[in-house]
Scaffold this active site. Structure first.
Site, short mmCIF file in Angstrom:
data_model
loop_
_atom_site.label_atom_id
_atom_site.label_comp_id
_atom_site.label_asym_id
_atom_site.label_seq_id
_atom_site.Cartn_x
_atom_site.Cartn_y
_atom_site.Cartn_z
N GLU A 288 6.51 0.51 3.33
CA GLU A 288 5.48 0.11 4.30
C GLU A 288 5.85 -1.20 5.00
O GLU A 288 5.43 -1.45 6.11
CB GLU A 288 4.14 -0.05 3.57
N HIS A 309 19.25 15.40 -14.42
CA HIS A 309 19.29 16.86 -14.57
C HIS A 309 18.64 17.56 -13.38
O HIS A 309 18.37 18.76 -13.44
CB HIS A 309 18.61 17.25 -15.88
N LYS A 423 -4.70 9.13 10.04
CA LYS A 423 -6.15 8.94 9.86
C LYS A 423 -6.90 9.36 11.12
O LYS A 423 -7.92 10.05 11.04
CB LYS A 423 -6.48 7.47 9.55
O1 PA5 Z 1 -0.63 -2.05 1.93
C1 PA5 Z 1 -1.64 -1.68 2.53
O2 PA5 Z 1 -2.34 -2.47 3.17
C2 PA5 Z 1 -2.14 -0.25 2.46
O3 PA5 Z 1 -1.25 0.65 1.98
C3 PA5 Z 1 -3.40 -0.22 1.62
O4 PA5 Z 1 -3.11 -0.74 0.35
C4 PA5 Z 1 -4.02 1.17 1.46
O5 PA5 Z 1 -4.08 1.82 2.69
C5 PA5 Z 1 -5.44 1.04 0.90
O6 PA5 Z 1 -6.24 0.28 1.77
P1 PA5 Z 1 -7.61 -0.33 1.33
O7 PA5 Z 1 -7.39 -1.26 0.20
O8 PA5 Z 1 -8.11 -1.03 2.55
O9 PA5 Z 1 -8.52 0.81 0.94
#
Ligand code: PA5
Length: 446
Positions: A288, A309, A423
């Protein structure tokens, strides 16, 4: 105390030593941007001094709420997705007893997870299990608007309301979210839940050392003081402005050099199944943070020897676009010796008297040599032991290296614009109010 170490000697035939040296200027300039907080994404650098800035009173509040939940519930459901659950699961799975949840005389509540998927069967089975169990819910969402945990929480809350009176329901829910905004914040305020705040300047995937991770980790019976101590030690160590004392700088340099030399995929390898979710956390952290602007190493993970494996063939012999980063654990916590067997029908007596870990270590060394011979460069990160202290070190090591590495790649390592696209389509397909135009457009494309 010992410290985690990095060994890049098995990348030597793929990148030259002077290349690492030549990158030094860029690497420490990137680190300086983090320290000076003047690089891109600098409003999300709160993670950098989390270990050293957490106060005794914050830790005491976490421990006190953890103790209340431990006393109240046999099962605790952590509701969250991505950075709101992966760090928690990484630490608990790595440090806690893997089979404690199956013991009748266990000392800790069983930690379960929800809201990290939208699987209906998973959800049904979880709700079915919990209907006659004493349980509590930690709902974790920084934005407070994420669909997956919101659905799971609505269902779990209804189940709690069916089983317990209003006061008891309230005592069985803790919300960890933004200080001022989001649907979860509004709900928590209205229902007067116990709450913890996720600081504004800490992104989800960097939030494990906030109450997001610390509360569920403490509930699981894991020592959060030692976790913090380990991360503080690493925070201090990684202030160093030279490769010799700064393994995060070395890691960031070498993985970027490999990437520039065509090694587009990094596989994080472990030889201990307890590290599986640490690798899942790492995948989110790097995937990310770096996968943007049509750039970035693709991050994958394998559990060895299990996956030797299955994926071993590809890693040894498939397209040569990979490198491996091995999490090598120096010393297991326990001692299991292979016994002698007089019949020796399984022909294992040559191993009698040896520890299981000795076999594991030879598998690790044998694989290392085979994969380097097969042109897969190998970075080795050695961890003295799988305990809270060294996992604290490892978390901070990977976070700091990620910040440096993202700057070297010239991306903003602290945003994640790409996760919004699915989303919008999902909301349009579900007919969420406000998405009417997208709904028509997307239906035409089906
Ligand atoms: O790193 C990030 O910001 C995202 O991956 C969030 O952790 C994930 O989308 C969850 O978001 P939230 O904590 O707002 O529900």
């Amino acid at each position: 105390m010992e410290t985690i170490k990095i060994d890049i000697s098995k990348t030597a035939s793929f990148i030259q030593e002077e290349a690492v040296e030549n990158l030094k200027g860029e690497i420490f300039a990137a680190q300086q941007k983090l320290h000076a907080k003047n690089g891109t994404g600098n409003d999300f650098l709160g993670w950098m001094d989390l270990p050293s800035s957490i106060t005794a009173s914050e830790l005491n509040k976490i421990k006190s709420v953890a103790n209340k939940i431990r006393a109240k519930a046999d099962f605790v459901v952590v509701v969250g997705i991505g950075g709101s659950y992966l760090g928690t699961r990484a630490v608990i799975d790595t440090v806690a007893d893997s089979f404690d949840w199956l013991r009748t005389n266990r000392k800790n509540p069983v930690i379960l997870y929800a809201g990290q998927n939208i699987g209906e069967d998973y959800t049904h089975e979880l709700l079915d299990l919990l209907k006659d169990k004493s349980f509590a819910v930690l709902v974790v969402s920084k934005s407070g608007t994420t669909t997956e945990p919101a659905i799971a929480f609505r269902l779990l809350k209804k189940l709690l309301e069916k089983k317990y009176d209003a006061q008891d329901v309230k005592e069985r829910i803790v919300a960890i979210t933004d200080a001022a905004k989001g649907a979860l914040h509004t709900l928590a305020m209205r229902e007067d839940y116990e709450t913890f705040v996720i600081p504004d300047n800490v992104g989800g995937r960097f939030s494990v050392l906030t109450p997001v991770g610390l509360l569920p980790i403490a509930i699981a019976g894991v020592d959060i003081d030692r976790l913090i101590e380990g991360s503080v030690a690493m925070e201090k160590q990684l202030m160093a402005k030279n490769y010799a004392n700064n393994p995060a700088a070395v890691y960031a340099a070498v993985r970027n050099l490999l990437y520039r030399n065509g090694k587009k995929i990094e596989i994080l390898v472990n030889y201990h199944p307890k590290l599986h979710f640490l690798a899942e956390w790492w995948k989110q952290l790097y995937g990310e943070s770096e996968g943007k602007d049509k750039k970035g190493i693709f991050v994958a993970a394998v559990d060895f020897t299990t996956d030797l494996h299955s994926m071993g063939q590809w890693i040894q012999d498939g397209e040569r676009s990979i490198f491996e980063t091995v999490l090598s654990v120096e010393k297991p916590r326990y001692n299991v010796v292979i016994p002698k067997d007089n019949d020796n029908l399984d022909q294992l007596n040559y191993l009698a008297g040896k520890r299981v870990d000795e076999v594991n270590k030879m598998a690790e060394l044998g694989t290392l040599i085979a994969h380097v011979d097969g042109n897969a460069p190998n970075i080795r990160i050695s961890i003295p032991e799988l305990n809270e202290y060294y996992i604290g070190q490892l978390i901070y090591f990977f976070e700091k290296a990620c910040g440096i590495s993202g700057y070297i790649l010239d991306v903003n390592p602290f945003d994640q614009p790409g996760v919004e696209a699915y989303k919008r389509n999902m909301f349009a397909l579900l007919g969420k109010p406000g998405f009417e135009n997208e709904t028509k457009a997307i239906r035409k494309r089906l």
